[in-house]
Write an enzyme that holds these catalytic residues in place. Structure first.
Site, mmCIF file in Angstrom:
data_model
loop_
_atom_site.group_PDB
_atom_site.id
_atom_site.type_symbol
_atom_site.label_atom_id
_atom_site.label_comp_id
_atom_site.label_asym_id
_atom_site.label_seq_id
_atom_site.Cartn_x
_atom_site.Cartn_y
_atom_site.Cartn_z
ATOM 1 N N GLN A 23 -30.489 27.835 20.053
ATOM 2 C CA GLN A 23 -31.251 28.968 19.540
ATOM 3 C C GLN A 23 -32.060 28.591 18.312
ATOM 4 O OE1 GLN A 23 -28.095 32.562 20.008
ATOM 5 N NE2 GLN A 23 -27.276 30.722 19.092
ATOM 6 N N GLU A 34 -21.508 35.525 13.388
ATOM 7 C CA GLU A 34 -21.636 35.851 11.959
ATOM 8 C C GLU A 34 -20.321 36.333 11.360
ATOM 9 O OE1 GLU A 34 -23.456 39.936 11.049
ATOM 10 O OE2 GLU A 34 -24.324 39.406 12.985
ATOM 11 N N ASP A 78 -17.823 31.767 20.116
ATOM 12 C CA ASP A 78 -19.273 31.664 19.995
ATOM 13 C C ASP A 78 -19.718 30.275 20.440
ATOM 14 O OD1 ASP A 78 -21.556 33.412 18.316
ATOM 15 O OD2 ASP A 78 -22.021 31.285 18.565
ATOM 16 N N ASP A 83 -18.790 28.172 25.277
ATOM 17 C CA ASP A 83 -19.421 29.200 26.088
ATOM 18 C C ASP A 83 -18.350 30.222 26.471
ATOM 19 O OD1 ASP A 83 -21.588 30.164 28.059
ATOM 20 O OD2 ASP A 83 -19.845 29.803 29.345
ATOM 21 N N ALA A 84 -18.638 31.504 26.288
ATOM 22 C CA ALA A 84 -17.622 32.537 26.520
ATOM 23 C C ALA A 84 -17.144 32.550 27.965
ATOM 24 C CB ALA A 84 -18.177 33.902 26.127
ATOM 25 N N ASP A 121 -20.391 40.834 21.864
ATOM 26 C CA ASP A 121 -21.262 40.852 20.676
ATOM 27 C C ASP A 121 -22.272 39.734 20.842
ATOM 28 O OD1 ASP A 121 -22.329 41.491 18.232
ATOM 29 O OD2 ASP A 121 -20.814 40.430 17.070
#
Length: 348
Positions: A72, A127, A147, A178-179, A196
């Site tokens: 990202q 976060e 995350d 990776d979830a 989230d």
């Protein structure tokens, strides 16, 4: 009439113009090209493209971090109105002054609706704010935060001081993965699973985690009996709810027996935001019951959510209600809807 402000565009997502005073606020680790020019005192500005004909901008004190991870584009901005702001792939994820609205709405309704939640799995949440809110619940024994992006987690731990206690909490299990992969390999089941995740953008790292196949084959089997799934579901405003909100709702409705939507205005997002909560057991909640459980179960005060507020937030206006009722689109990897913008993979 105010004077026109000129913006510079960096990689399609960050727009700023700095005078010499603002330059000193930028850390030396900022990546990418930033324009530094003397201007007439109007300062520096962040600009986010909401749609092809709509942009949202606000004044900056400076840029605390800017870079590109494996997954990202990331920026941490110091804004004049909203404090520290986390931006991923050109989309604001949270702002210091009002993130409590988003995170209280994301976490507490599901936990308070469950009769006795013991563990939570948070997909995303790098976060740390979702974990912070979950850790307020006295009944919980374990919070897993998974995350995919180590860099996001690392700089949030450094810069977002409000969450430092959460990151250090002995009930938090932080996983970088990776979830989907983490849930697939896990033998553990959870009372609550939370989405989230970043908004679904084309080329972003997580739009596959909004699909029917993921919910059906990976996520739902990892819920305990009576378990609850809740996810952020994008803009839910009068003009924006058809972007992804109604589609995420309809997709989840194909997988779970009972589905509840609710929404709240987030000032820094310049829109109403939506969440979807689902279970195979019916939801039984009223304002008095929720207020009682808040008092009994939560350590500390909530700044936004109470029983009456939640009950009202679950009532959609006529236009949004009609759209939810008539939505037919179901998320698949081949047929996904996206928020305006593009992720790193698309640009590469």
């Amino acid at each position: 009439m105010g004077e026109a402000v000129e913006f510079f565009h960096l990689n399609g997502f960050l727009s700023s113009k700095f005078d010499r005073h603002d330059e000193v606020l930028i850390n030396s680790n900022v990546n990418g090209n930033i324009n530094h020019e003397d201007i007439d005192g109007s300062g520096s500005w962040y600009e986010e493209t909401i749609d092809d004909d709509l942009k949202w901008s606000f004044a900056l004190n400076g840029v605390l971090h800017k870079g590109v991870s494996e997954y990202q584009e990331i920026a941490l901005l110091d804004t004049k109105r909203f404090g520290k702001v986390l931006v991923i792939d050109g989309k604001m994820q949270s702002a210091e002054v009002d993130e409590f609205i988003y995170h209280e709405c994301l976490i507490h309704p599901a936990l308070l609706s469950h009769p006795k939640p013991k563990n939570v799995f948070i997909m995303g949440g790098g976060e740390g704010s979702a974990a912070r809110e979950a850790l307020k619940h006295k009944l919980l024994d374990k919070v897993v935060m998974c995350d995919i992006d180590q860099e996001v987690v690392d700089f949030c731990r450094r810069h977002l001081t409000v969450n430092q206690k959460a990151f250090a909490h002995n009930k938090l299990n932080l996983v970088i993965n990776d979830a989907k992969a983490e849930l697939d390999k896990s033998c553990e089941k959870f009372d609550i699973i939370v989405g989230d995740l970043a908004d679904p953008v084309e080329g972003g790292p997580c739009y596959q985690l909004y699909t029917k196949s993921f919910y059906e084959k990976t996520l739902k089997p990892k819920l305990n009996h009576g378990g609850i799934f809740v996810t952020q579901a994008g803009p839910a405003g009068i003009f924006t709810h058809k972007e992804v909100f109604t589609s995420i709702f309809n997709t989840i409705k194909q997988v779970f027996k009972y589905v509840v939507v609710y929404a709240a205005h987030i000032p820094s997002f310049a829109d109403t935001w939506g969440w979807v909560m689902a279970s195979d057991e019916p939801f039984s909640m009223n304002a008095e019951k929720m207020d009682r459980r808040i008092e009994e179960r939560i350590d500390g005060e909530l700044n936004y959510l109470n029983g009456a507020l939640f009950m009202s937030s679950a009532t959609m206006n006529k236009t949004v209600s009609s759209s939810l009722l008539n939505e037919t689109h179901v998320y698949t990897e081949e047929d996904a809807r996206f928020i305006h913008g593009h992720g790193v993979a698309y640009r590469n």
